[in-house]
Design an enzyme around this catalytic site. Structure first.
Site, PDB file in Angstrom:
ATOM      1  N   ASP A   1      36.270  30.040  51.811  1.00  0.00           N
ATOM      2  CA  ASP A   1      34.964  29.738  52.390  1.00  0.00           C
ATOM      3  C   ASP A   1      34.949  28.393  53.102  1.00  0.00           C
ATOM      4  O   ASP A   1      34.507  28.285  54.248  1.00  0.00           O
ATOM      5  CB  ASP A   1      33.890  29.733  51.302  1.00  0.00           C
ATOM      6  CG  ASP A   1      33.392  31.130  50.972  1.00  0.00           C
ATOM      7  OD1 ASP A   1      33.792  32.089  51.653  1.00  0.00           O
ATOM      8  OD2 ASP A   1      32.596  31.267  50.018  1.00  0.00           O
TER       9      ASP A   1
ATOM     10  N   HIS B   1      34.010  38.654  50.331  1.00  0.00           N
ATOM     11  CA  HIS B   1      33.782  37.291  49.865  1.00  0.00           C
ATOM     12  C   HIS B   1      35.125  36.567  49.846  1.00  0.00           C
ATOM     13  O   HIS B   1      36.192  37.160  50.047  1.00  0.00           O
ATOM     14  CB  HIS B   1      33.122  37.268  48.490  1.00  0.00           C
ATOM     15  CG  HIS B   1      31.639  37.450  48.540  1.00  0.00           C
ATOM     16  ND1 HIS B   1      30.811  36.544  49.172  1.00  0.00           N
ATOM     17  CD2 HIS B   1      30.822  38.427  48.042  1.00  0.00           C
ATOM     18  CE1 HIS B   1      29.550  36.960  49.057  1.00  0.00           C
ATOM     19  NE2 HIS B   1      29.532  38.090  48.388  1.00  0.00           N
TER      20      HIS B   1
END
Length: 386
Positions: free
Chosen positions: A166, A136
């Site tokens: 992200d 992540h």
């Protein structure tokens, strides 16, 4: 059935197939849709996995139609390939090899449509020792040095939500890659694969810092450098009411405006050019800011070039006078969210529709794109109409 809005953005006429996922890939699809592309999100029964809110608040899924296909079925894979036949872009965010195992990899899709831009959004990239590892945002920015550089002196690294990896390093780099490949296609007539990795994009974002490291003017310790809260004139200060003001008075003239606004005599403060004196200067600035409320400081610096701004929480950002004047936020079905960006003079972007439920547009969207035997696909459970 929803009425299909007529896109007005600069990407009107562009057709995009999005294989449903989470995080940066949906953000890429959202921006493409905001800018006018016709995006079909291909979801799986039950959705893509991580669901932290009701569909209406899943802002990353706005602006496009949702179809639901059981990709374990060969008929569903053929339906996706029929979408590929008509698409300009396919966007996927799975681990390397997943699309190939489904029979939907770049080679299979290029055989159907040589003009297709095939965008692959991953954390680690399509190759390398970690390519198959789960991850992540926090792990990706950790490896690039970006996380290590974020935080105060003597403290641990501070996590900037999932904005840096992200969406900054990942989604924005992927968008650049897609648009660059589409531009190149105007010359060659051919599509190509775009390998967009969050680690690559985040590393790219550190370009300036890496230059400073190479020049020996960026210390490896956190919170001691010019832009990481080391400099007291580039930091955040608490106000009398427990709120905060952000200070970015880097240039001398802005620093002079800062001292003037604070009511601090320049002759009575330590030399800002001597890092050894920064702790004393920080104490002086902190004491000054602690003397008034945030609202009072906002009023004081309202017409100043001191580069001072209030630290605004997310829920109050849409009401800030500047952002409100620019309509930087909009409402879609009663949900407040950022408006499309950037802005265009002739072909403005727009949010065409709110987030869709899984399978909400299966019959409509597949039919519009010319997929064969849509009713049969639904009747046999290959496709799901919500």
């Amino acid at each position: 059935m929803d009425a299909t809005p007529q896109p007005t953005g600069p990407l009107a006429g562009l057709k995009v197939v999005e294989m449903a996922g989470i995080g940066p890939a949906p953000f890429v699809a959202m921006v493409l849709a905001d800018l006018g592309a016709d995006v079909i999100r291909v979801d799986r029964p039950g959705g893509p996995g991580l669901q932290v809110t009701a569909p209406a608040y899943d802002v990353l899924n706005r602006g496009r139609r949702n179809v639901c296909l059981d990709l374990k079925r060969p008929e569903a894979r053929e339906a996706v390939l029929q979408l590929v036949d008509r698409a300009d872009v396919l966007l996927e965010g799975f681990r390397p090899g997943v699309m190939e195992r489904l029979g939907l990899g770049p080679q299979e899709c290029a055989a159907r449509n040589e003009r297709l831009v095939y965008a692959r959004m991953t954390g680690w990239g399509q190759d390398g020792p970690l390519a198959q590892r789960a991850g992540h945002d926090i792990a990706y920015i950790a490896l690039t040095g970006a996380l290590h550089a974020t935080g105060r002196a003597g403290g641990p690294p501070q996590v900037p939500a999932n904005l840096l990896g992200d969406f900054g390093g990942g989604a924005m780099t992927c968008l650049v890659g897609i648009l660059a490949a589409l531009h190149e296609r105007t010359r060659s007539g051919l599509g190509q694969t775009v390998d967009a990795a969050i680690v690559d994009g985040t590393a790219l974002l550190t370009a300036q810092l890496q230059g400073l490291v190479g020049a020996g003017v960026w210390e490896p310790s956190r919170g001691v450098n010019l832009l990481d809260t080391g400099a007291p004139f580039y930091d955040v200060y608490e106000t009398a009411d427990g709120e905060h003001m952000a200070v970015g008075a880097l240039e001398p003239r802005f620093y002079a405006a800062l001292l003037e606004g604070l009511g601090v005599d320049p002759a009575q403060v330590p030399d800002r050019n001597d890092p050894a004196l920064w702790p004393r200067l920080r104490t002086t600035l902190a004491a000054a800011f602690a003397g008034r409320t945030q609202a009072e400081w906002v009023e004081t610096f309202a017409d100043s070039d001191a580069c001072v701004a209030p630290v605004v929480p997310l829920h109050r950002a849409p009401q800030h006078p500047h952002l409100a004047a620019r309509a930087a936020y909009t409402q879609v079905d009663g949900v407040t969210q950022p408006a499309p960006a950037p802005r265009f003079g002739r072909t403005p972007g727009a949010v065409g529709r709110g987030p869709a439920a899984t399978g909400q547009h299966t019959r409509e969207a597949l039919g519009d794109w010319g997929v064969a035997d849509v009713d049969a696909l639904i009747d046999t459970g290959v496709a799901v109409q919500a």
